[in-house]
Motif scaffolding. Structure first.
Motif: not given
Length: 393
Positions: A30-55
């Motif tokens: 209601k009073d702010s905007t939040i921008l989050i960028l997470a980078d999962g180690m490696g690449s592909g499915v594993k990295a995507n899952i880790l980055a998604t969990l973190t964010s």
């Protein structure tokens, strides 16, 4: 503080990977905007899952008012540690800007945020502290109108062809290019796209790592009023036009009948614009003194809706071709560009008179009623984070 926060991102998947190992979350409280960028180690499915969990963890906890220590501790306990490198499986950056102008930047092992103010790069102070065994950099400050920020994943640094790192392309080069590009672009989406495109060019179209640029720009609140359709009662013509003209805003009129009403009430002539690039599918625009853009109605707004829908369907991750379409000198592109890049608050002044021309069964099925178009326009603009009001006459 009367500010608008424009935010967008663009990602490139590592070559041969269907999923990106970076994840961006854009959240509005209601009073702010939040921008989050997470980078999962490696690449592909594993990295995507880790980055998604973190964010997701960071976003959910920040939305519920948790402090940074709790957020980082939760991420540290939730995500595993790489047994080979003994480091966390994901890094992240967080930028939160409040409506008051107060800002809070958090960085954990991602490349430093690019901060542009008054045409120059602003160094991010190093104010590190340890949370759950991790060195976190924090920075609290006040934003100003015109500020631009770019959060980066490490694929933006050393971008080079194939598996080779380009040691001549460093954070300093990326920052210098961002500074140059920010001067010639208006929107967060254009800046993110152009920065990512520069990395893709260095990769020769085959990214050797997941690459993400998330941009936030601080602009003034920009109001747009769009009038379309004649009022149900002719007695309301003047009231509708006065509504269009009051206050400080950009003014758009869509529809031949609407333009005639505005012309008559204001006592201004409608003139043809002859220096535009013709489009066989979109009627030409006109000009009325005091009105920023005057276009045809249904066909023009249908094109506008298509462009806005393309943007929302892709979560703002657009290719350069999209902006070339947006820059075309036809009414549909011009209205869409205004609503995307020069609007934070939209008022639709909607005439509710039935136009007999649109009841003709020979007209193409794609011609929606003006009321349907207004509903779709309101929905799409709200998905873009814009405030929308509809005033009916």
């Amino acid at each position: 503080m009367n500010i608008n926060v424009d935010v967008a991102y663009k990602s490139l998947n590592k070559m041969h990977e269907e999923l990106c190992g970076d994840k961006v979350e854009i959240l509005r409280t209601k009073d702010s905007t939040i921008l989050i960028l997470a980078d999962g180690m490696g690449s592909g499915v594993k990295a995507n899952i880790l980055a998604t969990l973190t964010s997701k963890i960071l976003g959910t906890m920040f939305l519920n008012g948790a402090d940074l220590d709790s957020c980082v501790e939760t991420v540290a306990k939730t995500l595993p540690i790489c047994q080979e490198r003994l480091v966390a499986y994901a890094t992240f950056s967080i930028l939160q800007v409040f409506d008051s102008g107060e800002a809070y930047l958090v960085e954990y092992d991602n490349p430093s945020c690019i901060f542009i103010r008054d045409g120059a790069l602003v160094p991010i102070p190093q104010n590190t502290r340890e949370i759950a065994g991790k060195q976190i950099n924090e920075y609290r400050f006040q934003v100003r109108l015109g500020d631009a920020f770019a959060l980066l994943s490490d694929g933006t640094i050393y971008a080079g062809a194939g598996d080779l790192m380009n040691l001549d392309w460093t954070w300093d080069n990326m920052a210098a290019y961002a500074l140059k590009t920010a001067r010639i672009t208006k929107s967060a989406s254009r800046l993110a796209t152009m920065l990512c495109q520069a990395c893709d060019d260095l990769y020769e179209g085959h990214p050797g790592d997941d690459t993400t640029v998330a941009v936030m720009r601080i602009t003034e609140v920009k109001k747009v009023k769009l009038m379309t359709g004649p009022p149900r009662s002719k007695e309301d013509d003047e009231a509708a036009v006065l509504r269009l003209m009051e206050g400080d805003s950009l003014r758009i009129v869509c529809g031949g009948t609407s333009a005639k009403i505005v012309s008559r009430v204001l006592g201004k002539k409608i003139t043809d614009v002859t220096d535009q690039t013709p489009d066989p599918d979109i009627p030409p625009i006109s000009h009325i003194d005091g009105i920023d853009l005057t276009t045809e109605g249904v066909l023009t707004l249908s094109r506008t809706l298509a462009l806005l829908r393309q943007y929302t369907d892709n979560n703002g991750e657009m290719e350069e071709d999209y902006f070339l379409e947006l820059d075309k000198a036809n009414g549909g592109s011009m209205v869409a560009k205004t609503l995307l890049e020069d609007c934070s608050e939209l008022e639709i002044i909607l005439g509710t008179a039935v136009n007999a021309a649109y009841q003709n069964s020979d007209l193409a099925f794609s011609l929606h009623s003006r009321n349907q178009i207004a509903r779709q326009l309101k929905k799409l603009m709200e998905q873009l984070g814009k405030r929308v009001a509809v005033t009916r006459y």
